[in-house]
Structures are given as C-alpha cells and as structure tokens.
Write a protein that holds these residues in place. Structure first.
Motif, PDB file in Angstrom:
ATOM      1  N   ARG A   1       0.837  -1.208   0.000  1.00 53.80           N
ATOM      2  CA  ARG A   1       0.000   0.000   0.000  1.00 53.80           C
ATOM      3  C   ARG A   1       0.871   1.258   0.000  1.00 53.80           C
ATOM      4  N   LEU A   2       1.953   1.230   0.760  1.00 53.53           N
ATOM      5  CA  LEU A   2       2.855   2.377   0.827  1.00 53.53           C
ATOM      6  C   LEU A   2       3.484   2.639  -0.534  1.00 53.53           C
ATOM      7  N   PHE A   3       3.946   1.588  -1.180  1.00 57.33           N
ATOM      8  CA  PHE A   3       4.546   1.746  -2.502  1.00 57.33           C
ATOM      9  C   PHE A   3       3.521   2.272  -3.500  1.00 57.33           C
ATOM     10  N   ALA A   4       2.284   1.764  -3.432  1.00 56.19           N
ATOM     11  CA  ALA A   4       1.236   2.215  -4.350  1.00 56.19           C
ATOM     12  C   ALA A   4       0.918   3.691  -4.149  1.00 56.19           C
ATOM     13  N   VAL A   5       0.857   4.130  -2.900  1.00 57.97           N
ATOM     14  CA  VAL A   5       0.558   5.527  -2.602  1.00 57.97           C
ATOM     15  C   VAL A   5       1.668   6.436  -3.114  1.00 57.97           C
ATOM     16  N   ILE A   6       2.914   6.067  -2.865  1.00 54.97           N
ATOM     17  CA  ILE A   6       4.041   6.880  -3.317  1.00 54.97           C
ATOM     18  C   ILE A   6       4.103   6.903  -4.836  1.00 54.97           C
ATOM     19  N   ARG A   7       3.780   5.774  -5.451  1.00 50.71           N
ATOM     20  CA  ARG A   7       3.773   5.707  -6.915  1.00 50.71           C
ATOM     21  C   ARG A   7       2.739   6.674  -7.495  1.00 50.71           C
ATOM     22  N   ARG A   8       1.545   6.681  -6.916  1.00 46.95           N
ATOM     23  CA  ARG A   8       0.505   7.622  -7.381  1.00 46.95           C
ATOM     24  C   ARG A   8       0.932   9.061  -7.121  1.00 46.95           C
ATOM     25  N   MET A   9       1.556   9.293  -5.981  1.00 47.53           N
ATOM     26  CA  MET A   9       1.962  10.645  -5.603  1.00 47.53           C
ATOM     27  C   MET A   9       2.945  11.236  -6.616  1.00 47.53           C
ATOM     28  N   HIS A  10       3.819  10.380  -7.163  1.00 46.41           N
ATOM     29  CA  HIS A  10       4.813  10.853  -8.122  1.00 46.41           C
ATOM     30  C   HIS A  10       4.357  10.693  -9.562  1.00 46.41           C
ATOM     31  N   GLY A  11       3.137  10.170  -9.758  1.00 52.29           N
ATOM     32  CA  GLY A  11       2.539  10.183 -11.083  1.00 52.29           C
ATOM     33  C   GLY A  11       3.038   9.136 -12.049  1.00 52.29           C
ATOM     34  N   PHE A  12       3.499   7.966 -11.553  1.00 44.34           N
ATOM     35  CA  PHE A  12       3.849   6.901 -12.483  1.00 44.34           C
ATOM     36  C   PHE A  12       3.038   5.652 -12.151  1.00 44.34           C
ATOM     37  N   THR A  13       2.760   4.851 -13.160  1.00 52.04           N
ATOM     38  CA  THR A  13       1.831   3.732 -13.007  1.00 52.04           C
ATOM     39  C   THR A  13       2.513   2.371 -12.971  1.00 52.04           C
ATOM     40  N   LEU A  14       3.732   2.286 -13.482  1.00 47.57           N
ATOM     41  CA  LEU A  14       4.456   1.022 -13.481  1.00 47.57           C
ATOM     42  C   LEU A  14       5.459   0.995 -12.333  1.00 47.57           C
ATOM     43  N   ASN A  15       6.082  -0.177 -12.118  1.00 45.69           N
ATOM     44  CA  ASN A  15       7.068  -0.303 -11.051  1.00 45.69           C
ATOM     45  C   ASN A  15       8.462   0.124 -11.495  1.00 45.69           C
ATOM     46  N   ASP A  16       8.594   0.532 -12.749  1.00 41.25           N
ATOM     47  CA  ASP A  16       9.885   0.981 -13.267  1.00 41.25           C
ATOM     48  C   ASP A  16       9.821   2.462 -13.629  1.00 41.25           C
ATOM     49  N   LEU A  17      10.925   3.151 -13.446  1.00 38.54           N
ATOM     50  CA  LEU A  17      11.079   4.522 -13.927  1.00 38.54           C
ATOM     51  C   LEU A  17      12.048   4.506 -15.101  1.00 38.54           C
ATOM     52  N   VAL A  18      11.770   5.266 -16.130  1.00 36.78           N
ATOM     53  CA  VAL A  18      12.632   5.323 -17.303  1.00 36.78           C
ATOM     54  C   VAL A  18      13.046   6.774 -17.536  1.00 36.78           C
ATOM     55  N   VAL A  19      14.352   6.987 -17.691  1.00 37.65           N
ATOM     56  CA  VAL A  19      14.856   8.326 -17.960  1.00 37.65           C
ATOM     57  C   VAL A  19      16.096   8.204 -18.840  1.00 37.65           C
ATOM     58  N   HIS A  20      16.071   8.850 -20.001  1.00 36.77           N
ATOM     59  CA  HIS A  20      17.209   8.901 -20.912  1.00 36.77           C
ATOM     60  C   HIS A  20      17.815   7.520 -21.185  1.00 36.77           C
TER      61      HIS A  20
END
Length: 224
Positions: A111-130
């Motif tokens: 639940r904590l991970f899901a809340v933080i994920r929504r807070m930062h506006g991403f839907t998957l468990n991975d972040l992609v940058v450059h």
C-alpha cells in the motif's frame, strides 16, 4: 523514501520500522501528536503512517494540521478503529489510504509503494529516464537492457532525483531523504558529492549524461 511512523504502541512501531528499513525506506518513529507535528514541520517526509489513538490527542488532529501545510506528503491511517465513519472521516480529511489493525507487513509495504507511486505520477514499477530503467522494488538499474551496477546509496540518489526530475534537489534534501536524521551541518560535507560523482561515472560509461546537472552551491537536477 523517507517515512514517519506515528504509533504509540512501541512494539508495533519497532516492528514496522525494522521491516520498512529492511525493505529500503528511511524511517523515523514518533509516539504522540506533538512530536509528529514537530517532525513534519521541521523535516521533509514523503509519507506518514499515522495511528489514530495517540496518548495526547486524536490522529485526525495531526492529519488535519498536516493537510494545511504539507499537501504533498502521503498519509496512510493505521488504526484498530475500523468503523465506516472513521474511514470516511479520514479520507475526507486527506488520508491517501486506510489500513485496519491487525495487518500484514507485506500489505503495508504494498500500500505504501502504491501511494508513493501515485503521488509521483507513475503507473508502473519501473522509472525510465534517458534510456535508463530503474526497477524500484528490486533496486536494479539497466541501460537498454544492460545492467548498471550501483550501490544502494547510488541507487537511492538516482531514484530520488528521477522522481523529482526538472527540480533542483539540495544537498540537505538528499541528506534527509537518503541518510535520514543527520545533523544539518553534515550536508555541507563532501560525502554526498562523492556518492554523486561515483554515480555519474557509472552512468557516463553508457551514454552522455549532460542532463545530470550540478547546480553550483545548491545541489543537483536531472533534466528531461
């Protein structure tokens, strides 16, 4: 991420603290309303786990005060009070989620991970940058499927800067979020710069990282 645990049951608070720290979060415990508000007002937390039955007041008082000044902090209410009216009241006051005791620590983490994920506006468990992919739950980084071997601290710094891309993050903010409750004077030492320099060297082996900016005398920014 930096988590404040507000729980008067010291045994439960210690259990949650140990579990979340082992999961990769930076945590601090308070046991009453006044200490919780002092912590939130003086430090930059990503999320708060908030018990309602506190010795010097109701957790709803903390939630109400926090929402007046700290709109971005995620709040998960954790309580033995599972009545519908309490849940509705908590959500109306600005809680992001509600977890009734007793609960499984694995559910709390999810639940904590899901809340933080929504807070930062991403839907998957991975972040992609450059071209870099950060696997947030596995603490792994790759570039075009090629593994990039980072230390835990290097990963935490990279993750936090990516989550806050296009924003200047100060050395003090990195200190609070990556190392926890460290005296402000330490933010002027070079231990943060050493970790960032090592991180940059590893990223730069794969591609030009001109987007990883040092803001002189302030901190760092990842531009996208």
């Amino acid at each position: 991420m930096n988590i404040l645990i507000v729980e008067d049951n010291k045994e439960l608070a210690a259990e949650v603290y140990d579990f979340l720290c082992n999961t990769g979060y930076v945590c601090k415990i308070t046991h009453n309303c006044s200490d919780a508000l002092e912590e939130v007002n003086s430090n930059d937390y990503d999320a708060m786990l908030l018990d309602l039955g506190l010795p010097d007041g109701d957790g709803f008082e903390v939630l109400r005060a926090v929402r007046k000044t700290k709109s971005k902090i995620a709040v998960i209410v954790i309580t033995a009070r599972g009545e519908l009216d309490d849940r509705i009241n908590g959500l109306h006051l600005g809680a992001d989620d509600y977890l009734t005791k007793p609960f499984a620590l694995t559910e709390l983490s999810a639940r904590l991970f899901a809340v933080i994920r929504r807070m930062h506006g991403f839907t998957l468990n991975d972040l992609v940058v450059h071209g870099f992919s950060l696997q947030l739950q596995d603490y792994k980084v790759s570039y075009n499927a090629i593994p990039v071997n980072l230390t835990k601290k290097e990963f935490d710094i990279f993750q936090y800067l990516v989550l806050n891309k296009n924003r200047v993050i100060t050395r003090l903010q990195l200190t609070e979020h990556i190392w926890g409750d460290i005296l402000e004077v330490n933010s002027d030492s070079n231990f943060i710069d050493v970790h960032v320099r090592n991180l940059r060297k590893k990223l730069d082996k794969h591609t030009d990282i001109g987007w990883f900016e040092t803001v002189r005398n302030v901190g760092y920014r990842i531009n996208e």
